[in-house]
Design an enzyme around this catalytic site. Structure first.
Site, PDB file in Angstrom:
ATOM      1  N   ILE A  10       0.820  -1.205   0.000  1.00 54.31           N
ATOM      2  CA  ILE A  10       0.000   0.000   0.000  1.00 54.31           C
ATOM      3  C   ILE A  10       0.854   1.255   0.000  1.00 54.31           C
ATOM      4  O   ILE A  10       0.533   2.241  -0.669  1.00 54.31           O
ATOM      5  CB  ILE A  10      -0.955  -0.022   1.204  1.00 54.31           C
ATOM      6  N   TYR A 172      -1.220  -6.693  17.387  1.00 58.81           N
ATOM      7  CA  TYR A 172      -1.515  -5.947  16.164  1.00 58.81           C
ATOM      8  C   TYR A 172      -2.781  -5.103  16.331  1.00 58.81           C
ATOM      9  O   TYR A 172      -2.794  -3.908  15.989  1.00 58.81           O
ATOM     10  CB  TYR A 172      -1.679  -6.912  14.987  1.00 58.81           C
ATOM     11  N   LYS A 176      -3.208  -0.932  16.224  1.00 53.69           N
ATOM     12  CA  LYS A 176      -4.077  -0.236  15.280  1.00 53.69           C
ATOM     13  C   LYS A 176      -5.114   0.633  16.006  1.00 53.69           C
ATOM     14  O   LYS A 176      -5.484   1.702  15.501  1.00 53.69           O
ATOM     15  CB  LYS A 176      -4.757  -1.244  14.355  1.00 53.69           C
TER      16      LYS A 176
END
Length: 287
Positions: A10, A172, A176
């Protein structure tokens, strides 16, 4: 514009799309060879578009706080050399680790790379972002988060490194959530400055993300990659928030598919936003 994690997936797609629009993009890479490859691709894309886009490469291991501070210094030097502004910071670099590890700074690696690097780099570059905001009323901080943050039901601010109960997915997801909390706290601090801050979910994308890890997550991305959307599609929301005139002035938001979306209820807890901000300051040695 500065884009971290710009060599693959990305981040690379975001940097190339912005250069194609005619922007000057500073690519941040950890690996020199991959960085040079991304820079060549960016220049080729910019030249083909003919809109004046360009790029330069900066190297940093964003899991190391010394490298993050050095990157901020290199960014300032690059801007001064060309008399330019830092109009956009895209905090994109991130990873999924399948075992608990600590960085050279003694910080749990997922938190260090996925959140503290965003926090510290943004803090270090706030003077440049504020200057751009004062000049144009349109500087932007874009924070690549994930819908994984929705899985977090409670957050122990005293144990952000998960010394107790660590798992790859929990680490994770918490990192986030910290990204979304950062976007909201930053937007509040920058209100009226001409600098906006927004977080986003790029989607589940067929890139190299997590493919080198073990377990269910690694298997999913290795087998599913051909069937998942492309990095270019995943970059659309990042590019939208970084460049679209339609979101000028929009701040403190969370986006999916280039549209406003609802983040978790926990992410809107202002007290938690401030507590994570303070904990992040301590972990990067600001206080």
């Amino acid at each position: 514009m500065l884009v971290t994690g710009a060599t693959t997936g990305i981040g690379r797609a975001t940097a190339l799309a912005l250069a194609e629009r005619g922007d000057r993009v500073l690519l941040v890479a950890r690996d020199p060879a991959r960085g040079e490859d991304a820079l060549r691709a960016l220049r080729a894309r910019a030249d083909a578009a003919g809109r004046g886009g360009s790029g330069a490469l900066l190297l940093a291991d964003l899991s190391r706080q010394a490298d993050v501070r050095a990157l901020a210094g290199a960014t300032r030097a690059a801007l001064e050399a060309r008399g330019g502004r830092l109009d956009v910071l895209v905090n994109n670099a991130g990873a999924y680790f399948d075992r608990r590890d600590v960085t050279d700074d003694g910080i749990e690696r997922t938190l260090a790379l996925n959140h503290l690097a965003y926090f510290l780099l943004t803090r270090e570059l706030l003077p440049q972002l504020r200057a751009a905001g004062a000049a144009t009323r349109d500087a932007r901080v874009v924070i690549v988060a994930s819908e994984a943050h929705q899985a977090v039901r409670e957050l122990d601010v005293e144990d952000l490194e998960l010394a107790r109960g660590w798992s790859a997915m929990r680490a994770y997801a918490q990192s986030k959530l910290a990204n979304v909390l950062l976007a909201y706290a930053l937007a509040r601090r920058l209100a009226g400055s001409g600098v906006t801050a927004n977080a986003l979910h790029p989607g589940v994308i067929g890139s190299g993300f997590a493919a080198g890890t073990g377990g269910v997550m690694g298997l999913f991305f290795r087998l599913g990659r051909p069937l998942l959307p492309s990095p270019e599609r995943g970059a659309r929301t990042s590019v939208h928030l970084a460049s679209d005139p339609g979101v000028r002035g929009a701040t403190g938001g969370y986006y999916k598919r280039a549209r406003p979306a609802r983040s978790s209820a926990l992410s809107h807890d202002v007290a938690l936003q401030e507590a994570v901000w303070a904990a992040s300051e301590r972990l990067v040695g600001i206080r």
